[in-house]
Design a protein around this motif. Structure first.
Motif, mmCIF file in Angstrom:
data_model
loop_
_atom_site.group_PDB
_atom_site.id
_atom_site.type_symbol
_atom_site.label_atom_id
_atom_site.label_comp_id
_atom_site.label_asym_id
_atom_site.label_seq_id
_atom_site.Cartn_x
_atom_site.Cartn_y
_atom_site.Cartn_z
ATOM 1 N N THR A 435 -16.972 65.759 68.369
ATOM 2 C CA THR A 435 -16.739 67.160 68.712
ATOM 3 C C THR A 435 -15.621 67.264 69.737
ATOM 4 O O THR A 435 -15.405 66.342 70.519
ATOM 5 N N ALA A 436 -14.918 68.377 69.715
ATOM 6 C CA ALA A 436 -13.765 68.497 70.607
ATOM 7 C C ALA A 436 -13.483 69.952 70.974
ATOM 8 O O ALA A 436 -13.796 70.877 70.223
ATOM 9 N N ILE A 437 -12.893 70.111 72.138
ATOM 10 C CA ILE A 437 -12.450 71.429 72.593
ATOM 11 C C ILE A 437 -11.148 71.212 73.360
ATOM 12 O O ILE A 437 -11.019 70.233 74.098
ATOM 13 N N ALA A 438 -10.184 72.088 73.138
ATOM 14 C CA ALA A 438 -8.885 71.913 73.787
ATOM 15 C C ALA A 438 -8.463 73.202 74.478
ATOM 16 O O ALA A 438 -8.772 74.294 74.010
ATOM 17 N N GLY A 439 -7.752 73.045 75.575
ATOM 18 C CA GLY A 439 -7.165 74.195 76.261
ATOM 19 C C GLY A 439 -5.676 73.934 76.411
ATOM 20 O O GLY A 439 -5.281 72.840 76.835
ATOM 21 N N VAL A 440 -4.850 74.919 76.054
ATOM 22 C CA VAL A 440 -3.407 74.755 76.235
ATOM 23 C C VAL A 440 -3.116 74.923 77.724
ATOM 24 O O VAL A 440 -3.371 75.976 78.310
ATOM 25 N N ALA A 441 -2.594 73.861 78.322
ATOM 26 C CA ALA A 441 -2.531 73.752 79.785
ATOM 27 C C ALA A 441 -1.653 74.824 80.425
ATOM 28 O O ALA A 441 -0.682 75.293 79.825
ATOM 29 N N ASN A 442 -2.026 75.187 81.656
ATOM 30 C CA ASN A 442 -1.210 76.145 82.420
ATOM 31 C C ASN A 442 -0.565 75.471 83.620
ATOM 32 O O ASN A 442 -0.157 76.139 84.554
ATOM 33 N N THR A 443 -0.481 74.162 83.601
ATOM 34 C CA THR A 443 0.074 73.447 84.746
ATOM 35 C C THR A 443 1.579 73.271 84.617
ATOM 36 O O THR A 443 2.116 73.211 83.514
ATOM 37 N N GLY A 444 2.228 73.132 85.776
ATOM 38 C CA GLY A 444 3.656 72.873 85.789
ATOM 39 C C GLY A 444 4.058 72.364 87.153
ATOM 40 O O GLY A 444 3.200 72.097 88.007
ATOM 41 N N SER A 445 5.372 72.251 87.348
ATOM 42 C CA SER A 445 5.857 71.629 88.584
ATOM 43 C C SER A 445 5.753 72.533 89.800
ATOM 44 O O SER A 445 6.079 72.113 90.908
ATOM 45 N N ASP A 446 5.346 73.779 89.652
ATOM 46 C CA ASP A 446 5.146 74.630 90.826
ATOM 47 C C ASP A 446 4.222 73.907 91.795
ATOM 48 O O ASP A 446 3.267 73.260 91.373
ATOM 49 N N ARG A 447 4.503 74.063 93.060
ATOM 50 C CA ARG A 447 3.726 73.359 94.075
ATOM 51 C C ARG A 447 2.219 73.627 93.909
ATOM 52 O O ARG A 447 1.397 72.768 94.098
ATOM 53 N N ASN A 448 1.871 74.847 93.549
ATOM 54 C CA ASN A 448 0.438 75.161 93.406
ATOM 55 C C ASN A 448 -0.062 74.931 91.979
ATOM 56 O O ASN A 448 -1.125 75.397 91.622
ATOM 57 N N TRP A 449 0.683 74.255 91.172
ATOM 58 C CA TRP A 449 0.340 73.808 89.815
ATOM 59 C C TRP A 449 0.357 74.898 88.749
ATOM 60 O O TRP A 449 0.756 74.637 87.627
ATOM 61 N N THR A 450 -0.119 76.094 89.044
ATOM 62 C CA THR A 450 -0.338 77.079 87.984
ATOM 63 C C THR A 450 0.432 78.392 88.211
ATOM 64 O O THR A 450 0.162 79.375 87.531
ATOM 65 N N GLY A 451 1.355 78.421 89.153
ATOM 66 C CA GLY A 451 2.097 79.661 89.403
ATOM 67 C C GLY A 451 1.256 80.643 90.192
ATOM 68 O O GLY A 451 1.403 80.785 91.395
ATOM 69 N N HIS A 452 0.365 81.322 89.515
ATOM 70 C CA HIS A 452 -0.570 82.223 90.204
ATOM 71 C C HIS A 452 -1.729 81.374 90.713
ATOM 72 O O HIS A 452 -2.324 80.608 89.942
ATOM 73 N N LEU A 453 -2.046 81.525 91.986
ATOM 74 C CA LEU A 453 -3.159 80.720 92.529
ATOM 75 C C LEU A 453 -4.461 81.024 91.800
ATOM 76 O O LEU A 453 -5.302 80.148 91.604
ATOM 77 N N MET A 454 -4.604 82.269 91.382
ATOM 78 C CA MET A 454 -5.842 82.641 90.692
ATOM 79 C C MET A 454 -5.925 81.991 89.302
ATOM 80 O O MET A 454 -7.003 81.894 88.726
ATOM 81 N N SER A 455 -4.796 81.563 88.768
ATOM 82 C CA SER A 455 -4.827 80.915 87.453
ATOM 83 C C SER A 455 -5.400 79.503 87.540
ATOM 84 O O SER A 455 -5.773 78.914 86.521
ATOM 85 N N GLN A 456 -5.465 78.960 88.745
ATOM 86 C CA GLN A 456 -6.156 77.667 88.897
ATOM 87 C C GLN A 456 -7.598 77.799 88.394
ATOM 88 O O GLN A 456 -8.181 76.847 87.873
#
Ligand code: BDP
Length: 695
Positions: A435-456
Motif C-alpha cells: 500500500t502507498a500514499i504520496a504527497g507532492v512536496a512543498n519544500t524548497g530552498s527557502d530558509r523556512n522550507w515551505t515559503g509560507h510558515l503555515m504551509s509547514q
C-alpha cells in the motif's frame, strides 16, 4: 498599571524574541517553559541504553533523542546505564516492522520497535509527547503505520527549478553532488522521519531522462546514502522514452525485447549503486509525456515491463493514473476511469497505480476519484498535493489536513458501507498486500522550507495522516502548533482555529459551491473564469463552469456527461439530485438555475455572492485573530505570516471581484445586500489578471 505588569509578565514569559526563521520546523527542542513537565520528563532522561544491534537507523534514533532531551530539559544525557531513570531501546519481534511500543517499566521508558525503524519512530513519538507537554503517565502507547509506503514526490528538475514549487529552488544541488553534501539533506530527512515518511521520489514526474545516466545515478546514490539512516528509501521518476533517448534504440515499445533488455540492464546498474532503491514512478501518456500508447500498448504493458526489470531487486513500479485524452466531446472527469478501469487485474504484483485524490486536478475541493471505488484487483496509491498549486501558492493559508481527511473519509461503497477511500488505500477493503500514499512536496530552498510558515503544517499533516489516517485534523493541528509556535493555551486555540477554517475560507473566495478549475491559465494562480481559449478545451475555465443566462455548473448526471455513473449507486444517490446534493459538490454535478432556491434559503446567485463576500471577510478575521498571537510567538515568524495574510487579503479581493463581476454578466442580478457591488470593473480585473500571464 496592573494591566501593564500583567502584559509585561505575559510578554516576558511567552514571547520568543530570539531570532527564528522557521528553519527548525517542528523539531525545535527549545527548553520547555513548563517547569513541572520538565521535572516529570527528567525522571526518565538520565541515560539512553541500547539493547539491540546498533544499526545506522538506531544511531540516528539515539542522536535525535539525546538532542531532544538535552534541548528540552536542559540536561546532559549519559551513555552509562543505571538501574532506572533512563530510556531503553529494544526489539520486539511481535510488533510490525515499523511499529513501536512505548512503556514505563521499572522506572525506565522502554521503546520497543519491530525493527530499527520502529525504534526511530518511537523516539519521535516520545519527543512529540514531550514537545506537546503530554503526560507520560498515559503509557503504554503502541503504534504502527497503516500504509506501507509513505512518500514525498518531488517535482524537481535537473537544473534546480521545481515544477509548481513556491518555496525557492530545488533542495537537491545536482551540480555539487556527489562530492558536496549540503547539511540540509540531513535536516530534510530528519523532518520526514519525524512524521513517518519513509520514501521520496527525487525528481519531477515530467521526467528528464538525465536522471538515469551514470553521471546522475552517482548523485542519486549520494542522497540515498544520506537518507538511509533516517529510514528513507529513494525512488526516481523515469522518462518512458529513455531507451530511445539514452540507449539509442529505435523504439521504446514495452514489448520489444531490446527495450526490455535495456530496462533490465539499467535497473541492475541502479541497484548496484543503491541496493535498497525503491523503484520507478511513472507519468506516461499524460500531458505530452511519452508512454506505451505510442506503440499501441496500454498502461499495463508499460508498467509490467518495468515491473519485470525491478522484480529481482524487490523494486516497485508506481504508475500514475493522471491521464486525460483531449476529447473535445468528452468529460475530463471520466478519462482516467475509462483508461484504467478495463485494466483492473492486469498489472503485475509489484505495480501500484497512483491516483490523484480527485478526478480533475488537485482543486481546492473535489469529489473523490471514482477509480477508488472501481479497482478491486489493483493496489491503488493515493496522490495528494502538498504544494499549493491551486491553493494560493505560498501566500495563502490553506491547512490541507481538512482536504485530505474529507477525501480519505469519503465512502466509495466498493465493498459495501464503510469502504472509505482511506480503507481502500490502506488495503483493508481489498486486502492489497502493498500500500502507498504520496504527497507532492512543498519544500524548497527557502530558509523556512515551505515559503509560507503555515504551509509547514501541510508537510507535517501529510506525514501524520499517511501514518495514521484516523487522526483528526484538529489533533494534528494541535500538535503542530505546539511544536512549531507556542504551547501557550490562549495562542494555541487561536492558531488552531485559523488553520481549521482556512481551507473552507479559501474555497469560499475562489470556488464556492462546487465550482472548479477557473484559475489563471498555465500559472494556475488568481482568477480567470472568463478563460475561453486554450490549447485544449479542458484547459479553459468555461469548460468547467458552463455559465449561461440560465445558470451555472457542469451537468454530470445521466442527462449530461454521466460522470456520476462512474460511482457506486450509493454514491450516485448522494449527489445525483440537485435538491439533496451536498452544496459542497453542487456545481460539480449540476447545472443550476440562477434563481433556484437552495437549502440555505437563498437563491443560487445570492448564495454564490454571499460565499465570495464571506470568504474575503474570513480572511480579514484571520488577520485580526493573528494579531492576538503576537505576544506569544517569535516576532520574526509572526511578522512573516502577518505580511502573507495581507497578501492573501489582496488576492481574495481579486478572486471575489473577478468572479462576482464575471458571473454577473450571466445572472444579470445585483449583488445581494448587505454586500456592495465591487468598486472595480470587470475590465480592470481582466487587465490585472492578464499581467500574471506575462513572461
Ligand atoms: C498538474 C500540474 C502539472 C503536473 C501535472 C501532473 O499543473 O504541472 O505535471 O499536474 O500531476 O496539476 O502530472
Amino acid at each position: 498599571m496592573l494591566k501593564k505588569i500583567l502584559l509585561f509578565f505575559l510578554l516576558f514569559s511567552f514571547a520568543d524574541a530570539r531570532a527564528d526563521d522557521g528553519y527548525r520546523l517542528w523539531l525545535k527542542y527549545d527548553l520547555l517553559k513548563n517547569i513541572s513537565k520538565r521535572a516529570e520528563y527528567k525522571r526518565f532522561a538520565a541515560f539512553i541504553q541500547i539493547r539491540m544491534e546498533q544499526t545506522p537507523v538506531v544511531r540516528t534514533a539515539q542522536e535525535e533523542l539525546k538532542r531532544g532531551l538535552e534541548g528540552m530539559l536542559g540536561i546532559q544525557v549519559s551513555n552509562t546505564s543505571k538501574k532506572s531513570g533512563g530510556i531503553i531501546f529494544q526489539l520486539d519481534k511481535t510488533s510490525p516492522e515499523e511499529g513501536f511500543r512505548i512503556e514505563n517499566k521499572q522506572g525506565n521508558i522502554m521503546i520497543s520497535g519491530g525493527g530499527d525503524k520502529g525504534v526511530l519512530y518511537g523516539v519521535f513519538e516520545l519527543l512529540r509527547l514531550m514537545q506537546t507537554e503530554k503526560s507520560l503517565t498515559d503509557l503504554p502507547i503502541s503504534s504502527a503505520p497503516k500504509i506501507r509506503l509513505r512518500m514525498l514526490n518531488h517535482w524537481d528538475n535537473p537544473l534546480g527549478t521545481i515544477e509548481r514549487g513556491y518555496a525557492g529552488a530545488s533542495l537537491w544541488k545536482w551540480y555539487e553532488l556527489p562530492e558536496t553534501l549540503d547539511p540540509r539533506y540531513r535536516d530534510y530527512a530528519r523532518a520526514n522521519a519525524s512524521v513517518g515518511i519513509n520514501a521520496v521520489a527525487l525528481n519531477n514526474v515530467n521526467a528528464s531522462a538525465r536522471f538515469l545516466t551514470q553521471e546522475y545515478l552517482v548523485k542519486v546514490k549520494a542522497l540515498a546514502d544520506v537518507f538511509r539512516p533516517y529510514g528513507i528509501q529513494v525512488f526516481l521518476s523515469i522518462n518512458f522514452a529513455a531507451p530511445k533517448i539514452l540507449g539509442n534504440l529505435k523504439t521504446s515499445d514495452p514489448l520489444d525485447p531490446q527495450v526490455r533488455q535495456w530496462w533490465n540492464a539499467k535497473t541492475e546498474e541502479v541497484y548496484r549503486l543503491i541496493p535498497d532503491f525503491g523503484g520507478f514512478l511513472v507519468k506516461a501518456n499524460s500531458e505530452g509525456e511519452p508512454g506505451p500508447q505510442e506503440y499501441g500498448r496500454n498502461h499495463a504493458d508499460g508498467a509490467n515491463m518495468l515491473a519485470e526489470a525491478l522484480r529481482p531487486h524487490q523494486g516497485r513500479v508506481i504508475w500514475r493514473a493522471f491521464v486525460y485524452s483531449p476529447d473535445p466531446r468528452g468529460d475530463r472527469f471520466k478519462e482516467a476511469y475509462n483508461e484504467f478501469k478495463p485494466l483492473d487485474g492486469l498489472f503485475a504484483d509489484n505495480v501500484v497505480v497512483q491516483v490523484k485524490n480527485g478526478p480533475i486536478d488537485f482543486q481546492s475541493r473535489e469529489p473523490f476519484h471514482p477509480l477508488f471505488g472501481a479497482m478491486p484487483q489493483t493496489p491503488l496509491a493515493m496522490e495528494f498535493q502538498i504544494t499549493q498549486e491551486y491553493l494560493g501558492f505560498s501566500t495563502n493559508i490553506v491547512y490541507q489536513a481538512s482536504l485530505y481527511k474529507e477525501c480519505l473519509e469519503s465512502d466509495t461503497y466498493a465493498k459495501g458501507k464503510g469502504s472509505t477511500v482511506a480503507r481502500v488505500v490502506d488495503g483493508s477493503v481489498h486486502s492489497y498486500d502493498f500500500t502507498a500514499i504520496a504527497g507532492v512536496a512543498n519544500t524548497g530552498s527557502d530558509r523556512n522550507w515551505t515559503g509560507h510558515l503555515m504551509s509547514q503544517a501541510n508537510w507535517y499533516a501529510f506525514g501524520r495522516l499517511a501514518w495514521n489516517h484516523t487522526l483528526s485534523e484538529a489533533q494534528i493541528a494541535d500538535e503542530w502548533v505546539k511544536m512549531t509556535w507556542t504551547t501557550a493555551p490562549a495562542a494555541v486555540v487561536v492558531i488552531k482555529n485559523i488553520l481549521l477554517q482556512s481551507r473552507e475560507t479559501y474555497v469560499n473566495f475562489t470556488t464556492p459551491l462546487g465550482l472548479h478549475h477557473i484559475m489563471g491559465q498555465g500559472i494556475h494562480f488568481g482568477p480567470e473564469p472568463w478563460l475561453a481559449q486554450s490549447a485544449r478545451p479542458d484547459w479553459t475555465s468555461i469548460y468547467y463552469h458552463r455559465a449561461d443566462s440560465a445558470g451555472i455548473g457542469f451537468d454530470r448526471t445521466a442527462k449530461g456527461s454521466n460522470a456520476l455513473g462512474l460511482y457506486r449507486q450509493e454514491v450516485q444517490n448522494l449527489w445525483n439530485n440537485p435538491e439533496t446534493c451536498d452544496l459542497k459538490y453542487l456545481l460539480w454535478f449540476h447545472h443550476v438555475g440562477w434563481n433556484k432556491k437552495l437549502s440555505t434559503g437563498k437563491t443560487l446567485w445570492d448564495e454564490l455572492c454571499t460565499r465570495y463576500y464571506q470568504g474575503v471577510e474570513s480572511v480579514q478575521q484571520m488577520q485580526q485573530e493573528w494579531g492576538k498571537v503576537r505576544p506569544f510567538v517569535n516576532v520574526e515568524m509572526y511578522e512573516d505570516v502577518a505580511g502573507r495574510l495581507a497578501v492573501q487579503h489582496r488576492e481574495a479581493l481579486n478572486w471575489r471581484d473577478a468572479c462576482v463581476l464575471y458571473f454577473q454578466t450571466f445572472s444579470k442580478q445585483p449583488v445581494p445586500s448587505p454586500f456592495k457591488q465591487p468598486e472595480r470593473t470587470l475590465e480592470e480585473l481582466k487587465k490585472l489578471v492578464a499581467i500574471y500571464q506575462l513572461k
